[in-house]
Scaffold this motif. Structure first.
Motif, PDB file in Angstrom:
ATOM      1  N   PHE A   1      62.820  74.730  38.066  1.00 35.94           N
ATOM      2  CA  PHE A   1      61.413  74.111  38.312  1.00 35.94           C
ATOM      3  C   PHE A   1      61.987  73.439  39.858  1.00 35.94           C
ATOM      4  CE2 PHE A   1      58.653  73.884  34.486  1.00 35.94           C
ATOM      5  CZ  PHE A   1      59.540  74.141  33.527  1.00 35.94           C
TER       6      PHE A   1
ATOM      7  N   PHE B   1      53.706  75.196  30.854  1.00 36.54           N
ATOM      8  CA  PHE B   1      54.841  74.576  31.529  1.00 36.54           C
ATOM      9  C   PHE B   1      54.825  72.879  31.152  1.00 36.54           C
ATOM     10  CE2 PHE B   1      55.108  78.598  33.732  1.00 36.54           C
ATOM     11  CZ  PHE B   1      55.657  79.005  33.144  1.00 36.54           C
TER      12      PHE B   1
ATOM     13  N   LYS C   1      59.924  69.785  33.178  1.00 38.77           N
ATOM     14  CA  LYS C   1      60.361  70.226  33.395  1.00 38.77           C
ATOM     15  C   LYS C   1      60.896  71.903  31.889  1.00 38.77           C
ATOM     16  CE  LYS C   1      62.703  69.556  37.392  1.00 38.77           C
ATOM     17  NZ  LYS C   1      63.633  68.973  38.353  1.00 38.77           N
TER      18      LYS C   1
ATOM     19  N   LEU D   1      55.467  70.667  33.992  1.00 31.75           N
ATOM     20  CA  LEU D   1      56.389  70.112  35.090  1.00 31.75           C
ATOM     21  C   LEU D   1      57.209  68.872  34.961  1.00 31.75           C
ATOM     22  CD1 LEU D   1      53.675  70.629  37.790  1.00 31.75           C
ATOM     23  CD2 LEU D   1      55.442  72.398  36.348  1.00 31.75           C
TER      24      LEU D   1
ATOM     25  N   LEU E   1      60.115  70.739  42.365  1.00 34.37           N
ATOM     26  CA  LEU E   1      59.087  70.060  42.604  1.00 34.37           C
ATOM     27  C   LEU E   1      59.667  69.278  43.603  1.00 34.37           C
ATOM     28  CD1 LEU E   1      58.602  69.622  38.676  1.00 34.37           C
ATOM     29  CD2 LEU E   1      57.206  71.700  40.102  1.00 34.37           C
TER      30      LEU E   1
ATOM     31  N   ILE F   1      58.214  77.380  40.208  1.00 36.71           N
ATOM     32  CA  ILE F   1      58.713  78.212  38.922  1.00 36.71           C
ATOM     33  C   ILE F   1      59.188  79.597  39.085  1.00 36.71           C
ATOM     34  CG2 ILE F   1      58.726  78.062  36.192  1.00 36.71           C
ATOM     35  CD1 ILE F   1      56.565  75.771  36.278  1.00 36.71           C
TER      36      ILE F   1
ATOM     37  N   LYS G   1      55.284  73.474  45.455  1.00 38.39           N
ATOM     38  CA  LYS G   1      55.927  73.347  43.808  1.00 38.39           C
ATOM     39  C   LYS G   1      56.363  74.971  43.372  1.00 38.39           C
ATOM     40  CE  LYS G   1      53.075  69.503  41.958  1.00 38.39           C
ATOM     41  NZ  LYS G   1      51.873  68.890  41.384  1.00 38.39           N
TER      42      LYS G   1
END
Ligand code: ZN
Length: 853
Positions: free
Chosen positions: A123, A40, A45, A42, A125, A137, A135
């Motif tokens: 996502f 991933f 995304k 971040l 975050l 996912i 965080k």
């Protein structure tokens, strides 16, 4: 799944943007195993993936294989390790095979890809408003969203085993289907987690969760039972979830089929787009099911419906899976039914009775469901996840159990699960399994309840013939026989009580009008039709007041006392009825009946009813009953004494729930001193912001403009999500011509927080300001609308258009609360909004189908 819109009964009216495929697909290949490795980004995304699909060709001469893939960039494809030609369309990845393949040929198709999923994978975050949020996912596949983050065969009628390899920061935790095989060090600061699921299931049940989580472990018969909370909330896991192993035991025993997966994980995530999702062996639930332990004593077992629902899906939905979305009730009806099974096994009978009572009321409260059968394939203008698949499906299974007997019922289910374990099913498979296991015929039952629509509407009356010692019970079925609605064949328990006792017998109702002659050794004190409320139906029983009074006081079953309370509530200015309801509120052995009596007195709403409610505060300690009493007091206006009492409760009561109800009641009563009390409550802290959120909602009911600055402050980004939801809902009700508010609320449509979007959508509808229409339309065009949001947006746009064209822009009356009977669109939508609010208050965990649309 428990979707929010289903929970609100919202489905069934408005068009979905992307209707699910109603019929099962024809297949060219059988996807047998997928090995997926995901990383991933971040910041962006983004998901970077490599998936290897092992598949076997089913159709002779197949030249290519197609995968569902939306919005993903395909970088390379190999077939059996040789580079392969491929092309993409808006919804598909087409991969050429080396030559036209024979049935039975096996291939490994390896796909490297990346993408920023519009949905399917989310996502969560930290950002500048919420810098400390853990965080996360997580994925949500059902119904057809796995294809947004994984190119795959994305329809339920195929099953595969999986290996999920997730590379994430070393401090993170991951959860996927099946067993954890290995955690190893990856590149700097990273770890790679490998999960393997060896029991095949459908692709919508694939789950990927990664992030900063706390973990708590239990076990059941040696299987890991694990719970995960967003970091920092681990102490809330056991208090809310610790009954899970006991549920696994109860369901395994009842079914005679052991919990079928290698582990059971429940992961609670923030901003979840549904209430819960039954991914195979690893359910995902909303983190709002993690109630503060300080509130829990007032909400005993409140998460049980969510937990038991998703657990039951591990058999019904995951082990056996509907073959197409038209048979979704085979998933959802069973999951709903097993919520009741858990309540029956763990709580007093009255609680299960109350749960069923509510389910019946909720289904009857959604007239749009009536003409639609449970199994249907014409849901492209609405949603298959409706109150028929859930509530009615559950109630039909309850009736089936009663009709054929508990032993036969579970024999049938065991046979169904054994024969179809690891397969996809349609309703005919269930019928056949029940018949094979028991040598009984249930076709007519399924014809009328599952393939047919509606439920009986009975008109019942009786006369007593003293000479013949006989009751003539006249039963009419008054439902309109049309479309899929017919005359019902139903066994009904009738009980006649005379001075010398009660006698019950079962009659078979099967005609439009029938008279049943029943012996009675004296004039009846009470005649019950469908004792205990076993049948899904609406009944108009023409009885004298004295019989309702007798029934409320003396009938043994919950539903019969509840029915009497409701009948008495309709006698508006009748002191005898009010006194009887007051007595029930004081003394009924079932707290649920006490709540129904409190609600009934609130509906009567006069000073005498108010007196009964006030008195009942002294005798009722249970926080949930007190909360109903206080809420009912909120309907009794212009009684200074009541406003005083409600204000005192709002300021300080042992029960948080009673205080929250009192805050809302103060708003509804528009009490003179409400504003200072409510604004003080907004400023004070309480567990889960419980009182603050209630006070903010109450300010909407109060309707005083001076609340606007406070509401705008608490609606703003940075405040707690639940608090913002409450403030935004109230902004929907105030200063409706103030465009600045409309603009502020419309701005929230763009936020990533799903609950905030929902609150803003409803608030804009309530405001009636047509200038919000373009913002809502823009939202409708965005590609990341998850699950059931599109129908809700359309509803609110329609509501605004109606306000604009029909009744003049300034119309504000429509969404004030005018009582139960009104049926205007605005009012029904208002009830829906109210329901959504209530669900948020109850932490979105309870499946409920109360509203109209
Ligand atoms: Zn479900």
């Amino acid at each position: 799944m428990l979707t929010l819109a289903v929970a609100a009964g919202a489905a069934g009216v408005c068009a979905r943007l992307f209707a699910d495929e109603p019929y099962a697909r024809s297949r060219d290949y059988d996807l047998q195993h997928s090995k997926m490795a995901l990383k991933f980004d971040l910041e962006q995304k983004k998901v970077m993936g490599e998936v290897t699909h092992s598949l076997a060709i089913l159709r002779e001469g197949t030249p290519q294989v197609a995968f569902d893939s939306v919005g993903l960039t395909i970088q390379s494809v190999t077939v059996n390790r040789a580079p392969a030609k491929f092309e993409t369309t808006a919804e598909k990845l087409l991969v050429a095979l080396p030559a036209a393949a024979h049935a039975g040929d096996k291939f490994d198709v390896d796909i490297r890809y990346e993408g920023k999923p519009a949905k399917g994978l989310y996502f969560i975050l930290p950002d500048k408003e919420y810098p400390n949020r853990p965080k996360q996912i997580w994925s949500q596949g059902e119904s057809e969203d796995t294809r947004y983050y994984l190119p795959t065969y994305d329809y339920p009628n195929d099953r595969l085993t999986t290996e999920t390899i997730l590379t994430v920061p070393a401090s993170w935790v991951t959860v996927a289907n099946g067993k954890l095989i290995n955690v190893s060090k990856a590149a700097e600061g990273m770890k790679t987690w490998t999960w393997r699921e060896s029991v095949p299931s459908s692709t919508y049940l694939i789950t990927v969760v990664a992030g900063e989580f706390d973990e708590v472990k239990q076990s059941w018969h040696g299987l890991p039972v694990t719970y995960y909370a967003p970091k920092g909330r681990g102490d809330r896991l056991l208090p809310n979830y610790e009954r899970t192993p006991e549920m696994m035991e109860v369901f395994s025993k009842k079914l005679g089929v052991e919990y079928p997966w290698e582990k059971y994980a429940q992961v609670m995530v923030d901003d979840f787009v549904a209430g819960g999702m039954e991914n195979s062996s690893a359910t995902t639930n909303t983190s709002s099911s993690l109630r503060s332990p300080k509130l829990l004593p007032e909400f005993p077992g409140d998460e049980d419906p969510l937990i038991s629902h998703e657990l039951a899906h591990q058999w019904f939905g995951d082990l056996v899976t509907c073959n197409d979305w038209g048979d979704i009730w085979l998933n959802e009806g069973f999951a709903t039914f097993f919520e009741m099974v858990w309540t029956e096994s763990h709580y007093p009978k009255e609680q299960a009775d109350y749960e069923r009572w509510n389910m019946v009321q909720e289904w009857l409260g959604q007239p749009s469901l009536y003409a639609k059968p449970i199994v249907r394939h014409d849901f492209d203008d609405s949603s298959e996840f409706d109150g028929n698949a859930y509530g009615k499906g559950g109630l039909v299974l309850y009736m089936l159990r009663r009709q054929i007997g508990e032993t036969e019922f579970y024999n049938g289910l065991r046979h169904y699960l054994e024969v179809h374990r690891g397969k996809n099913v349609v309703t005919a498979d269930l019928i056949q399994a029940i018949e094979e296991a028991n040598h009984i015929d249930v076709q007519q039952f399924f014809d009328q309840w599952i393939y047919g629509a509606g439920a009986p509407k009975f008109d019942v009356s009786y006369g007593y013939d003293e000479g013949k010692h006989q009751v003539a019970l006249i039963v009419k079925q008054t439902q309109r026989v049309e479309g899929r609605v017919g005359i019902f064949h139903v066994p009904v328990d009738v009980e006649i009580t005379t001075a010398s006792g009660a006698k019950a017998r079962r009659i078979m109702v099967s005609k439009e009008t029938e008279t049943f002659l029943l012996p009675a050794n004296g004039a009846p004190l009470m005649v019950l039709f469908d004792k205990g409320g076993q049948v899904l139906k609406a009944t108009e029983f023409h009885k004298e007041k004295k019989e309702w009074l007798y029934q409320l006081k003396n009938s043994s079953e919950f539903a019969d006392r509840g029915e009497a309370a409701q009948a008495l509530a309709k006698m508006k200015n009748d002191d005898e009825a009010v006194t009887a309801l007051g007595a029930a509120l004081d003394t009924d052995k079932a707290w649920g009946v006490r709540e129904i009596a409190a609600d009934a007195l609130g509906r009567i709403g006069n000073a005498t009813a108010g007196k009964q409610l006030l008195n009942a505060l002294d005798t009722n300690e249970l926080p949930y009953v007190r909360s109903h009493i206080v809420a009912a007091l909120g309907n009794i206006k212009e009684e200074p004494k009541i406003a005083e009492k409600v204000a005192a409760i709002a300021r300080g009561d042992a029960s948080f729930r009673a205080r929250a109800s009192a805050l809302q009641a103060l708003g509804k009563l528009k009490a003179a001193d409400a504003f200072p009390i409510l604004s003080a409550a907004v400023d004070a802290d309480s567990p889960d912001d419980f009182l603050r959120n209630s006070a903010l909602r109450a300010l909407g009911f109060l309707g005083e403009d001076k609340a606007v600055p406070l509401l705008r402050e608490w609606a703003a980004p940075g405040k707690a999500i639940g608090t913002r939801e409450a403030a935004i809902a109230s902004l929907g009700r105030l200063q409706k011509s103030n465009k600045e508010i409309t603009t502020q609320v419309a701005g929230y449509l763009k936020e990533s927080h799903y609950p905030i979007r929902y609150a803003a959508i409803f608030a804009l509808g309530s405001r009636g300001d047509a200038s919000a229409i373009p913002a809502l339309q823009a939202l409708l065009k965005s590609d990341d609308l998850s699950i059931e949001m599109a129908p809700t947006v359309k509803q609110q746009i329609a509501r605004l258009q109606k306000t604009e064209s029909g009744k003049g822009a300034g119309r504000e009356e429509g969404d004030t609360e005018k009582g139960e009977e009104g049926d205007g669109v605005a009012q029904r939508l208002d009830r829906l909004e109210h329901l959504i609010q209530e669900m948020n208050d109850r932490l979105k965990s309870i499946e409920s189908h109360l509203s109209k649309k």
